[in-house]
Design a protein around this motif. Structure first.
Motif, PDB file in Angstrom:
ATOM      1  N   LYS A 109      59.106  -4.833  92.621  1.00 47.62           N
ATOM      2  CA  LYS A 109      59.755  -6.006  92.705  1.00 47.62           C
ATOM      3  C   LYS A 109      60.320  -6.486  91.814  1.00 47.62           C
ATOM      4  O   LYS A 109      61.298  -7.255  92.123  1.00 47.62           O
ATOM      5  CB  LYS A 109      58.463  -6.833  93.071  1.00 47.62           C
ATOM      6  N   GLY A 110      59.929  -6.315  90.352  1.00 51.31           N
ATOM      7  CA  GLY A 110      60.558  -6.767  89.399  1.00 51.31           C
ATOM      8  C   GLY A 110      62.232  -6.424  89.084  1.00 51.31           C
ATOM      9  O   GLY A 110      62.971  -6.888  88.579  1.00 51.31           O
ATOM     10  N   TYR A 111      62.032  -4.908  89.326  1.00 48.18           N
ATOM     11  CA  TYR A 111      63.449  -4.206  89.133  1.00 48.18           C
ATOM     12  C   TYR A 111      64.331  -3.957  90.292  1.00 48.18           C
ATOM     13  O   TYR A 111      65.389  -3.141  90.093  1.00 48.18           O
ATOM     14  CB  TYR A 111      63.023  -2.986  88.348  1.00 48.18           C
ATOM     15  N   GLN A 112      63.855  -4.257  91.355  1.00 49.47           N
ATOM     16  CA  GLN A 112      64.567  -4.161  92.989  1.00 49.47           C
ATOM     17  C   GLN A 112      64.916  -2.838  93.219  1.00 49.47           C
ATOM     18  O   GLN A 112      66.113  -2.620  93.415  1.00 49.47           O
ATOM     19  CB  GLN A 112      65.539  -5.235  92.748  1.00 49.47           C
ATOM     20  N   THR A 113      63.912  -1.923  92.866  1.00 54.12           N
ATOM     21  CA  THR A 113      64.408  -0.722  93.099  1.00 54.12           C
ATOM     22  C   THR A 113      63.089   0.145  93.771  1.00 54.12           C
ATOM     23  O   THR A 113      61.911  -0.291  93.410  1.00 54.12           O
ATOM     24  CB  THR A 113      64.947   0.194  91.718  1.00 54.12           C
ATOM     25  N   ASP A 114      63.135   1.385  94.286  1.00 52.83           N
ATOM     26  CA  ASP A 114      61.907   1.973  94.894  1.00 52.83           C
ATOM     27  C   ASP A 114      61.649   3.254  93.974  1.00 52.83           C
ATOM     28  O   ASP A 114      60.573   3.521  93.908  1.00 52.83           O
ATOM     29  CB  ASP A 114      62.368   2.736  96.382  1.00 52.83           C
ATOM     30  N   GLU A 115      62.401   3.570  93.081  1.00 53.47           N
ATOM     31  CA  GLU A 115      62.141   4.815  92.228  1.00 53.47           C
ATOM     32  C   GLU A 115      62.066   4.061  90.763  1.00 53.47           C
ATOM     33  O   GLU A 115      62.845   3.217  90.389  1.00 53.47           O
ATOM     34  CB  GLU A 115      63.119   5.781  92.282  1.00 53.47           C
ATOM     35  N   GLY A 116      61.449   4.879  89.892  1.00 53.91           N
ATOM     36  CA  GLY A 116      61.173   4.308  88.637  1.00 53.91           C
ATOM     37  C   GLY A 116      60.283   5.167  87.612  1.00 53.91           C
ATOM     38  O   GLY A 116      59.449   5.950  88.301  1.00 53.91           O
ATOM     39  N   THR A 117      60.048   4.974  86.341  1.00 54.59           N
ATOM     40  CA  THR A 117      59.400   5.473  85.388  1.00 54.59           C
ATOM     41  C   THR A 117      58.531   4.372  84.636  1.00 54.59           C
ATOM     42  O   THR A 117      59.358   3.457  84.088  1.00 54.59           O
ATOM     43  CB  THR A 117      60.109   6.458  84.652  1.00 54.59           C
ATOM     44  N   ILE A 118      57.215   4.780  84.261  1.00 53.06           N
ATOM     45  CA  ILE A 118      56.685   3.466  83.394  1.00 53.06           C
ATOM     46  C   ILE A 118      55.608   4.376  82.560  1.00 53.06           C
ATOM     47  O   ILE A 118      55.115   5.277  82.988  1.00 53.06           O
ATOM     48  CB  ILE A 118      55.707   2.748  84.147  1.00 53.06           C
ATOM     49  N   VAL A 119      56.014   4.176  81.317  1.00 54.32           N
ATOM     50  CA  VAL A 119      55.164   4.969  80.260  1.00 54.32           C
ATOM     51  C   VAL A 119      53.905   4.086  80.077  1.00 54.32           C
ATOM     52  O   VAL A 119      54.150   2.781  79.713  1.00 54.32           O
ATOM     53  CB  VAL A 119      55.970   5.025  78.842  1.00 54.32           C
ATOM     54  N   LEU A 120      52.679   4.512  80.352  1.00 52.22           N
ATOM     55  CA  LEU A 120      51.617   3.793  79.965  1.00 52.22           C
ATOM     56  C   LEU A 120      50.928   3.854  78.687  1.00 52.22           C
ATOM     57  O   LEU A 120      50.767   5.203  78.274  1.00 52.22           O
ATOM     58  CB  LEU A 120      50.405   4.302  80.854  1.00 52.22           C
ATOM     59  N   ARG A 121      50.835   2.924  78.202  1.00 51.29           N
ATOM     60  CA  ARG A 121      50.185   2.831  76.560  1.00 51.29           C
ATOM     61  C   ARG A 121      48.672   2.658  76.594  1.00 51.29           C
ATOM     62  O   ARG A 121      48.521   1.179  76.636  1.00 51.29           O
ATOM     63  CB  ARG A 121      50.915   1.847  75.648  1.00 51.29           C
ATOM     64  N   LEU A 122      48.035   3.623  76.951  1.00 52.24           N
ATOM     65  CA  LEU A 122      46.393   3.262  77.136  1.00 52.24           C
ATOM     66  C   LEU A 122      45.761   3.163  75.686  1.00 52.24           C
ATOM     67  O   LEU A 122      45.667   3.945  74.970  1.00 52.24           O
ATOM     68  CB  LEU A 122      45.772   4.328  77.922  1.00 52.24           C
ATOM     69  N   LYS A 123      45.313   1.871  75.731  1.00 57.44           N
ATOM     70  CA  LYS A 123      44.351   1.582  74.396  1.00 57.44           C
ATOM     71  C   LYS A 123      43.465   2.500  74.009  1.00 57.44           C
ATOM     72  O   LYS A 123      42.623   2.596  75.089  1.00 57.44           O
ATOM     73  CB  LYS A 123      44.033   0.019  74.529  1.00 57.44           C
ATOM     74  N   ASP A 124      43.127   2.756  72.841  1.00 62.45           N
ATOM     75  CA  ASP A 124      42.139   3.578  72.395  1.00 62.45           C
ATOM     76  C   ASP A 124      42.130   5.092  72.945  1.00 62.45           C
ATOM     77  O   ASP A 124      41.013   5.649  72.844  1.00 62.45           O
ATOM     78  CB  ASP A 124      40.777   3.019  72.469  1.00 62.45           C
ATOM     79  N   ALA A 125      43.199   5.430  73.559  1.00 62.06           N
ATOM     80  CA  ALA A 125      43.320   6.896  74.259  1.00 62.06           C
ATOM     81  C   ALA A 125      43.554   7.859  73.057  1.00 62.06           C
ATOM     82  O   ALA A 125      44.442   7.526  72.295  1.00 62.06           O
ATOM     83  CB  ALA A 125      44.049   6.981  75.406  1.00 62.06           C
ATOM     84  N   PRO A 126      43.179   9.107  73.278  1.00 64.23           N
ATOM     85  CA  PRO A 126      43.846  10.248  72.490  1.00 64.23           C
ATOM     86  C   PRO A 126      45.064  10.312  72.888  1.00 64.23           C
ATOM     87  O   PRO A 126      45.451  10.004  74.052  1.00 64.23           O
ATOM     88  CB  PRO A 126      42.967  11.413  72.965  1.00 64.23           C
ATOM     89  N   PRO A 127      46.183  10.734  71.983  1.00 64.82           N
ATOM     90  CA  PRO A 127      47.502  10.770  72.344  1.00 64.82           C
ATOM     91  C   PRO A 127      47.874  11.745  73.586  1.00 64.82           C
ATOM     92  O   PRO A 127      46.935  12.891  73.519  1.00 64.82           O
ATOM     93  CB  PRO A 127      48.093  11.702  71.031  1.00 64.82           C
ATOM     94  N   SER A 128      48.517  11.427  74.445  1.00 66.87           N
ATOM     95  CA  SER A 128      48.682  11.952  75.632  1.00 66.87           C
ATOM     96  C   SER A 128      49.837  11.548  75.979  1.00 66.87           C
ATOM     97  O   SER A 128      50.389  10.524  76.024  1.00 66.87           O
ATOM     98  CB  SER A 128      47.592  12.151  76.682  1.00 66.87           C
ATOM     99  N   ASP A 129      50.563  12.106  77.348  1.00 76.24           N
ATOM    100  CA  ASP A 129      52.022  11.928  77.926  1.00 76.24           C
ATOM    101  C   ASP A 129      51.467  11.090  79.101  1.00 76.24           C
ATOM    102  O   ASP A 129      51.050  11.973  80.119  1.00 76.24           O
ATOM    103  CB  ASP A 129      52.873  12.993  78.176  1.00 76.24           C
ATOM    104  N   LEU A 130      51.494   9.933  79.270  1.00 72.58           N
ATOM    105  CA  LEU A 130      50.987   9.108  80.233  1.00 72.58           C
ATOM    106  C   LEU A 130      52.304   8.499  81.007  1.00 72.58           C
ATOM    107  O   LEU A 130      52.618   7.221  80.945  1.00 72.58           O
ATOM    108  CB  LEU A 130      49.925   8.142  80.095  1.00 72.58           C
ATOM    109  N   THR A 131      53.270   9.387  81.673  1.00 71.85           N
ATOM    110  CA  THR A 131      54.425   8.919  82.184  1.00 71.85           C
ATOM    111  C   THR A 131      54.100   8.626  83.729  1.00 71.85           C
ATOM    112  O   THR A 131      54.164   9.887  84.250  1.00 71.85           O
ATOM    113  CB  THR A 131      55.610   9.769  81.647  1.00 71.85           C
ATOM    114  N   TYR A 132      54.491   7.719  84.243  1.00 69.44           N
ATOM    115  CA  TYR A 132      54.129   7.323  85.627  1.00 69.44           C
ATOM    116  C   TYR A 132      55.532   7.369  86.272  1.00 69.44           C
ATOM    117  O   TYR A 132      55.979   6.293  86.211  1.00 69.44           O
ATOM    118  CB  TYR A 132      53.337   6.081  85.883  1.00 69.44           C
ATOM    119  N   ALA A 133      55.899   8.359  86.922  1.00 72.97           N
ATOM    120  CA  ALA A 133      57.118   8.521  87.691  1.00 72.97           C
ATOM    121  C   ALA A 133      56.933   8.433  89.147  1.00 72.97           C
ATOM    122  O   ALA A 133      55.998   9.104  89.799  1.00 72.97           O
ATOM    123  CB  ALA A 133      58.087   9.693  87.586  1.00 72.97           C
ATOM    124  N   PHE A 134      57.762   7.449  89.812  1.00 71.53           N
ATOM    125  CA  PHE A 134      57.556   7.500  91.408  1.00 71.53           C
ATOM    126  C   PHE A 134      58.945   7.294  92.111  1.00 71.53           C
ATOM    127  O   PHE A 134      60.093   6.890  91.491  1.00 71.53           O
ATOM    128  CB  PHE A 134      56.767   6.469  91.687  1.00 71.53           C
TER     129      PHE A 134
END
Length: 134
Positions: A109-134
Motif C-alpha cells: 500500500k505504501g509503495y504502490q507495488t506488489d513486489e518488494g523486500t523488507i529487511v526485518l531488524r528483530l530486537k534481541d535476536a542473534p545475528p541472522s538474515d531476515l530478508t522478507y521478499a515477496f
C-alpha cells in the motif's frame, strides 16, 4: 493478543499476532531469550526460551509503524511476551510462528507495488538474515 491455530503440511501450528506499534508495553514485557529466527515464505518462525509451565503464554510480534528508508527498506520489530503471571520455573523452549502478510500489505500500500523486500531488524535476536521478499 491471542494466537490462532492453522494446519500446515498436515500439522497444527500456532500463529501469533502481528501488530503495528513498537512498544511492547501493551502486549507484554515478560522475559525470554530468542534462540533463532527464520523466514519461509510469509512466515517468521522464532524459537524462544522462557520460564513458566503453569499458564498460557502469548507472544506478539510488534512492528514499528514506519519503514526505514534504505535499499531494501528495513523494519524494526520486537517480540512482546505476556506470561500471564506464570510463576512456575520450568525452562521452556518453543517455536512461535507469525504470518507477515500484514507487513507485506502495508509495504504494498505504501509503495504502490506488489513486489518488494523488507529487511526485518528483530530486537534481541542473534545475528541472522531476515530478508522478507515477496
Amino acid at each position: 493478543m491471542e494466537t490462532s491455530v492453522i494446519e500446515r503440511d498436515g500439522a497444527a501450528i500456532e500463529m501469533g499476532a502481528v501488530v503495528f506499534g513498537f512498544t511492547a508495553d501493551a502486549w507484554g514485557t515478560d522475559e525470554y531469550v530468542i534462540n533463532a529466527a527464520t523466514l519461509q515464505a510469509d512466515t517468521l518462525t522464532i524459537n524462544v526460551s522462557y520460564t513458566g509451565g503453569c499458564e498460557t503464554h502469548a507472544f506478539t510480534l510488534a512492528a514499528e509503524p514506519r519503514f526505514l528508508e534504505s535499499f531494501p527498506v528495513q523494519l524494526r520489530v520486537l517480540l512482546a511476551h505476556n506470561a500471564n503471571s506464570d510463576t512456575c520455573e520450568a525452562w521452556i523452549t518453543e517455536d512461535y510462528h507469525f504470518d507477515l502478510t500484514p507487513l507485506k500489505e502495508a509495504y504494498q500500500k505504501g509503495y504502490q507495488t506488489d513486489e518488494g523486500t523488507i529487511v526485518l531488524r528483530l530486537k534481541d535476536a542473534p545475528p541472522s538474515d531476515l530478508t522478507y521478499a515477496f
